[in-house]
Design a protein around this motif. Structure first.
Motif, PDB file in Angstrom:
ATOM      1  N   TYR A  57       0.828  -1.202   0.000  1.00 53.24           N
ATOM      2  CA  TYR A  57       0.000   0.000   0.000  1.00 53.24           C
ATOM      3  C   TYR A  57       0.869   1.262   0.000  1.00 53.24           C
ATOM      4  O   TYR A  57       0.547   2.250  -0.655  1.00 53.24           O
ATOM      5  CB  TYR A  57      -0.933   0.023   1.210  1.00 53.24           C
ATOM      6  CG  TYR A  57      -1.985  -1.054   1.176  1.00 53.24           C
ATOM      7  CD1 TYR A  57      -3.145  -0.905   0.429  1.00 53.24           C
ATOM      8  CD2 TYR A  57      -1.806  -2.234   1.899  1.00 53.24           C
ATOM      9  CE1 TYR A  57      -4.102  -1.907   0.389  1.00 53.24           C
ATOM     10  CE2 TYR A  57      -2.766  -3.246   1.866  1.00 53.24           C
ATOM     11  CZ  TYR A  57      -3.905  -3.071   1.115  1.00 53.24           C
ATOM     12  OH  TYR A  57      -4.846  -4.058   1.067  1.00 53.24           O
ATOM     13  N   ILE A  58       1.963   1.227   0.750  1.00 54.28           N
ATOM     14  CA  ILE A  58       2.870   2.377   0.805  1.00 54.28           C
ATOM     15  C   ILE A  58       3.474   2.620  -0.571  1.00 54.28           C
ATOM     16  O   ILE A  58       3.512   3.755  -1.054  1.00 54.28           O
ATOM     17  CB  ILE A  58       3.969   2.160   1.870  1.00 54.28           C
ATOM     18  CG1 ILE A  58       3.352   2.123   3.274  1.00 54.28           C
ATOM     19  CG2 ILE A  58       5.044   3.241   1.773  1.00 54.28           C
ATOM     20  CD1 ILE A  58       4.291   1.664   4.375  1.00 54.28           C
ATOM     21  N   ILE A  59       3.901   1.563  -1.219  1.00 56.81           N
ATOM     22  CA  ILE A  59       4.490   1.700  -2.550  1.00 56.81           C
ATOM     23  C   ILE A  59       3.444   2.172  -3.557  1.00 56.81           C
ATOM     24  O   ILE A  59       3.708   3.053  -4.381  1.00 56.81           O
ATOM     25  CB  ILE A  59       5.144   0.382  -2.987  1.00 56.81           C
ATOM     26  CG1 ILE A  59       6.349   0.105  -2.086  1.00 56.81           C
ATOM     27  CG2 ILE A  59       5.555   0.434  -4.459  1.00 56.81           C
ATOM     28  CD1 ILE A  59       6.921  -1.275  -2.193  1.00 56.81           C
ATOM     29  N   VAL A  68      -0.859   7.484   1.796  1.00 55.52           N
ATOM     30  CA  VAL A  68      -1.190   6.087   2.053  1.00 55.52           C
ATOM     31  C   VAL A  68      -2.412   5.967   2.964  1.00 55.52           C
ATOM     32  O   VAL A  68      -3.200   5.038   2.823  1.00 55.52           O
ATOM     33  CB  VAL A  68       0.021   5.301   2.609  1.00 55.52           C
ATOM     34  CG1 VAL A  68       0.348   5.708   4.017  1.00 55.52           C
ATOM     35  CG2 VAL A  68      -0.216   3.804   2.524  1.00 55.52           C
ATOM     36  N   GLY A  69      -2.601   6.918   3.863  1.00 56.74           N
ATOM     37  CA  GLY A  69      -3.790   6.898   4.718  1.00 56.74           C
ATOM     38  C   GLY A  69      -5.062   7.025   3.903  1.00 56.74           C
ATOM     39  O   GLY A  69      -6.029   6.289   4.126  1.00 56.74           O
ATOM     40  N   ASP A  70      -5.053   7.950   2.943  1.00 51.75           N
ATOM     41  CA  ASP A  70      -6.210   8.112   2.068  1.00 51.75           C
ATOM     42  C   ASP A  70      -6.426   6.860   1.229  1.00 51.75           C
ATOM     43  O   ASP A  70      -7.556   6.430   1.016  1.00 51.75           O
ATOM     44  CB  ASP A  70      -6.032   9.324   1.152  1.00 51.75           C
ATOM     45  CG  ASP A  70      -5.980  10.635   1.905  1.00 51.75           C
ATOM     46  OD1 ASP A  70      -6.456  10.683   3.062  1.00 51.75           O
ATOM     47  OD2 ASP A  70      -5.455  11.619   1.340  1.00 51.75           O
ATOM     48  N   LEU A  71      -5.331   6.290   0.765  1.00 50.55           N
ATOM     49  CA  LEU A  71      -5.412   5.079  -0.038  1.00 50.55           C
ATOM     50  C   LEU A  71      -6.014   3.926   0.765  1.00 50.55           C
ATOM     51  O   LEU A  71      -6.890   3.217   0.285  1.00 50.55           O
ATOM     52  CB  LEU A  71      -4.021   4.697  -0.544  1.00 50.55           C
ATOM     53  CG  LEU A  71      -3.925   3.531  -1.504  1.00 50.55           C
ATOM     54  CD1 LEU A  71      -4.580   3.872  -2.835  1.00 50.55           C
ATOM     55  CD2 LEU A  71      -2.474   3.164  -1.718  1.00 50.55           C
ATOM     56  N   LEU A  72      -5.570   3.767   2.011  1.00 50.91           N
ATOM     57  CA  LEU A  72      -6.099   2.694   2.851  1.00 50.91           C
ATOM     58  C   LEU A  72      -7.567   2.909   3.191  1.00 50.91           C
ATOM     59  O   LEU A  72      -8.341   1.956   3.231  1.00 50.91           O
ATOM     60  CB  LEU A  72      -5.285   2.570   4.137  1.00 50.91           C
ATOM     61  CG  LEU A  72      -3.897   1.977   3.987  1.00 50.91           C
ATOM     62  CD1 LEU A  72      -3.122   2.119   5.289  1.00 50.91           C
ATOM     63  CD2 LEU A  72      -3.965   0.530   3.557  1.00 50.91           C
TER      64      LEU A  72
END
Length: 104
Positions: A57-59, A68-72
């Protein structure tokens, strides 16, 4: 020198190569913090240390130029993160990091 994250984004390193980067940092005389050496923010590093399964997720966040927070928080299906435990576990970890003041 490119960081681990940059190399992953450009397809020059694999997820499992992170251990080699950590070892290289330990072997060096670098004054740069480990999270910067890896190409992560402090928050991303905290997330990864707490649960290494969030590394995809970080990558992906770096690849998409997203937080990454928004992505998660919005994750449902990410092709690069298909082998992770899934967004549910990562989202709970993110909530805990925010609660503990470890997420910026």
């Amino acid at each position: 020198m490119s960081s681990f994250i940059e190399k992953c984004v450009h397809g020059e390193a694999l997820l499992e190569d992170i251990d080699n980067f950590v070892e290289a940092w330990h072997s060096s005389n670098s004054t740069v913090s480990l999270h910067k050496f890896l190409g992560m923010t402090k928050s991303e590093y905290s997330l990864w240390v707490a649960d290494p399964n969030v590394l995809p997720y970080i990558i992906t966040a770096h690849k998409l130029n997203q937080n990454v927070g928004d992505l998660l928080e919005g994750a449902t299906e990410l092709s690069i993160a298909a082998r992770a435990d899934g967004p549910g576990k990562a989202k709970k970890l993110l909530e805990w990091l925010k609660h503990e003041g470890l997420w910026q």
